[in-house]
Design a protein around this motif. Structure first.
Motif, PDB file in Angstrom:
ATOM      1  N   THR A  72       0.856  -1.179   0.000  1.00  0.00           N
ATOM      2  CA  THR A  72       0.000   0.000   0.000  1.00  0.00           C
ATOM      3  C   THR A  72       0.898   1.237   0.000  1.00  0.00           C
ATOM      4  OG1 THR A  72      -0.132   0.345   2.404  1.00  0.00           O
ATOM      5  CG2 THR A  72      -1.628  -1.300   1.444  1.00  0.00           C
ATOM      6  N   ASP A  73       0.271   2.388   0.053  1.00  0.00           N
ATOM      7  CA  ASP A  73       1.021   3.646   0.102  1.00  0.00           C
ATOM      8  C   ASP A  73       1.316   4.084   1.527  1.00  0.00           C
ATOM      9  OD1 ASP A  73      -1.593   4.122   0.777  1.00  0.00           O
ATOM     10  OD2 ASP A  73      -1.792   5.964  -0.387  1.00  0.00           O
ATOM     11  N   ILE A  74       1.135   3.203   2.504  1.00  0.00           N
ATOM     12  CA  ILE A  74       1.312   3.547   3.913  1.00  0.00           C
ATOM     13  C   ILE A  74       2.756   3.312   4.332  1.00  0.00           C
ATOM     14  CG2 ILE A  74       0.578   3.015   6.262  1.00  0.00           C
ATOM     15  CD1 ILE A  74      -2.087   2.034   5.029  1.00  0.00           C
ATOM     16  N   SER A  75       3.352   4.312   4.994  1.00  0.00           N
ATOM     17  CA  SER A  75       4.709   4.189   5.523  1.00  0.00           C
ATOM     18  C   SER A  75       4.649   3.757   6.981  1.00  0.00           C
ATOM     19  CB  SER A  75       5.444   5.525   5.424  1.00  0.00           C
ATOM     20  OG  SER A  75       5.526   5.966   4.087  1.00  0.00           O
ATOM     21  N   VAL A  76       5.657   3.006   7.423  1.00  0.00           N
ATOM     22  CA  VAL A  76       5.707   2.505   8.797  1.00  0.00           C
ATOM     23  C   VAL A  76       6.894   3.120   9.518  1.00  0.00           C
ATOM     24  CG1 VAL A  76       5.888   0.483  10.285  1.00  0.00           C
ATOM     25  CG2 VAL A  76       4.625   0.327   8.122  1.00  0.00           C
ATOM     26  N   SER A  77       6.614   3.696  10.683  1.00  0.00           N
ATOM     27  CA  SER A  77       7.655   4.196  11.573  1.00  0.00           C
ATOM     28  C   SER A  77       7.892   3.147  12.652  1.00  0.00           C
ATOM     29  CB  SER A  77       7.222   5.528  12.201  1.00  0.00           C
ATOM     30  OG  SER A  77       8.178   5.978  13.137  1.00  0.00           O
ATOM     31  N   HIS A  78       9.058   2.531  12.657  1.00  0.00           N
ATOM     32  CA  HIS A  78       9.371   1.454  13.596  1.00  0.00           C
ATOM     33  C   HIS A  78       9.881   2.044  14.910  1.00  0.00           C
ATOM     34  CE1 HIS A  78       9.054  -1.864  10.627  1.00  0.00           C
ATOM     35  NE2 HIS A  78       9.399  -0.916   9.772  1.00  0.00           N
ATOM     36  N   GLU A  79       9.207   1.728  16.007  1.00  0.00           N
ATOM     37  CA  GLU A  79       9.656   2.163  17.324  1.00  0.00           C
ATOM     38  C   GLU A  79      10.410   1.019  17.970  1.00  0.00           C
ATOM     39  OE1 GLU A  79       6.849   4.050  19.878  1.00  0.00           O
ATOM     40  OE2 GLU A  79       6.058   5.310  18.255  1.00  0.00           O
ATOM     41  N   THR A  80      11.716   1.145  17.992  1.00  0.00           N
ATOM     42  CA  THR A  80      12.560   0.094  18.531  1.00  0.00           C
ATOM     43  C   THR A  80      13.822   0.721  19.119  1.00  0.00           C
ATOM     44  OG1 THR A  80      13.708  -1.976  17.980  1.00  0.00           O
ATOM     45  CG2 THR A  80      13.674  -0.306  16.269  1.00  0.00           C
ATOM     46  N   PRO A  81      14.314   0.198  20.242  1.00  0.00           N
ATOM     47  CA  PRO A  81      13.826  -0.972  20.981  1.00  0.00           C
ATOM     48  C   PRO A  81      12.686  -0.658  21.954  1.00  0.00           C
ATOM     49  CG  PRO A  81      15.793  -0.161  22.023  1.00  0.00           C
ATOM     50  CD  PRO A  81      15.581   0.702  20.805  1.00  0.00           C
ATOM     51  N   ASP A  82      12.425   0.653  22.206  1.00  0.00           N
ATOM     52  CA  ASP A  82      11.475   1.020  23.248  1.00  0.00           C
ATOM     53  C   ASP A  82      10.273   1.753  22.666  1.00  0.00           C
ATOM     54  OD1 ASP A  82      13.170   0.065  25.365  1.00  0.00           O
ATOM     55  OD2 ASP A  82      14.366   1.903  25.130  1.00  0.00           O
ATOM     56  N   LEU A  83       9.148   1.636  23.360  1.00  0.00           N
ATOM     57  CA  LEU A  83       7.982   2.450  23.042  1.00  0.00           C
ATOM     58  C   LEU A  83       8.274   3.911  23.365  1.00  0.00           C
ATOM     59  CD1 LEU A  83       4.862   0.448  24.297  1.00  0.00           C
ATOM     60  CD2 LEU A  83       5.203   1.371  21.996  1.00  0.00           C
ATOM     61  N   LEU A  84       7.747   4.809  22.563  1.00  0.00           N
ATOM     62  CA  LEU A  84       8.051   6.229  22.714  1.00  0.00           C
ATOM     63  C   LEU A  84       6.859   7.062  23.154  1.00  0.00           C
ATOM     64  CD1 LEU A  84      10.264   6.662  19.513  1.00  0.00           C
ATOM     65  CD2 LEU A  84      11.024   6.389  21.890  1.00  0.00           C
ATOM     66  N   ASP A  85       5.708   6.422  23.392  1.00  0.00           N
ATOM     67  CA  ASP A  85       4.476   7.122  23.733  1.00  0.00           C
ATOM     68  C   ASP A  85       4.066   8.012  22.554  1.00  0.00           C
ATOM     69  OD1 ASP A  85       2.257   8.041  25.191  1.00  0.00           O
ATOM     70  OD2 ASP A  85       3.388   8.262  27.051  1.00  0.00           O
ATOM     71  N   THR A  86       2.960   8.746  22.723  1.00  0.00           N
ATOM     72  CA  THR A  86       2.405   9.463  21.575  1.00  0.00           C
ATOM     73  C   THR A  86       3.303  10.603  21.096  1.00  0.00           C
ATOM     74  OG1 THR A  86       1.082  10.732  23.167  1.00  0.00           O
ATOM     75  CG2 THR A  86       0.012   8.858  22.054  1.00  0.00           C
ATOM     76  N   GLY A  87       3.835  11.373  22.033  1.00  0.00           N
ATOM     77  CA  GLY A  87       4.686  12.493  21.632  1.00  0.00           C
ATOM     78  C   GLY A  87       5.996  12.044  21.039  1.00  0.00           C
ATOM     79  N   GLY A  88       6.670  11.119  21.723  1.00  0.00           N
ATOM     80  CA  GLY A  88       7.927  10.609  21.198  1.00  0.00           C
ATOM     81  C   GLY A  88       7.735   9.852  19.897  1.00  0.00           C
TER      82      GLY A  88
END
Length: 230
Positions: A72-88
């Motif tokens: 699809t045309d959707i891009s993925v932002s990988h949060e690794t190794p830790d979760l960053l919460d909504t702001g991060g």
């Protein structure tokens, strides 16, 4: 700076612990409501609003999110190794979203009524607003407990307090994200600065909204959708 935002950031990285066993082997955005994964309910609203850039973040069971949006045309932002919460998480995704303002949207809700994104876009005034939050009155919020998150003044400026419930959809400028020193942080920190400046606004939603962050929300959402089709 864009006047009418054409980008959306979908939050899909959380652990989904309130879903219990339903998220043992899958991320919450892939839990189905009315035969369709939650993230697809959100994407249906995004597509109907005609947005040209879609970014989704992924952390828990990230490979399943990646596979779901493949080709699809959707891009993925990988949060690794830790979760960053909504702001991060939003700040980490900026290389994919481009400069704001943009929409952000949680993927654990279902809607019955006007398109939430176009409703916000119609009321967005970037010369006055740093963020515009879509909120709903308690009587129109299904599957959600609590006294509310925000009160609005006569001009629509938001302050914290019991009243309207934040639905997880907003238009937000991203400039203030750079001022937060922590890597992982909530957008609530940014909203506090906007409130202090008198630039956080809210918009009451005209339809119904169902919180599907917990198992009981699935049945409630399906009932809401059936009632809306009658």
């Amino acid at each position: 700076m864009r006047q009418r935002p054409d980008t959306v950031m979908l939050f899909a990285a959380g652990l989904g612990t309130r879903m219990g066993a339903l998220t043992h082997d899958r991320p919450k955005p892939l839990v189905k409501v009315a035969g369709k994964p939650l993230i697809d309910h959100a994407l249906a609203e995004v597509r109907a609003a005609g947005l040209s850039r879609i970014v989704v973040n992924a952390h828990y069971q990230a490979a399943q999110i990646v596979a779901h949006v493949a080709n699809t045309d959707i891009s993925v932002s990988h949060e690794t190794p830790d979760l960053l919460d909504t702001g991060g998480g939003l700040r980490a995704a900026l290389p994919l979203t481009g400069p704001g303002p943009l929409f952000t949207m949680n993927t654990d809700a279902v809607w019955a009524g006007p398109n939430p994104l176009t409703a916000l876009a119609a009321k967005w005034r970037p010369e006055e607003m740093d963020a515009l939050l879509l909120c709903v009155a308690p009587g129109q919020a299904i599957g959600h407990a609590g006294t509310g998150d925000f009160v609005l003044d006569a001009q629509g400026r938001a302050a914290r307090g019991p009243g309207l419930i934040y639905t997880g959809v907003q238009i937000v400028k991203t400039d203030l994200l750079a001022e937060i020193p922590e890597a992982a942080f909530s957008l609530r920190l940014v909203w506090s600065r906007m409130i202090a400046a008198g630039r956080l606004y809210g918009l009451p939603y005209a339809g119904k909204w169902c919180d599907v962050g917990h198992p009981a929300g699935i049945t409630l959402a399906e009932e809401m959708l059936r009632d809306a089709d009658v």
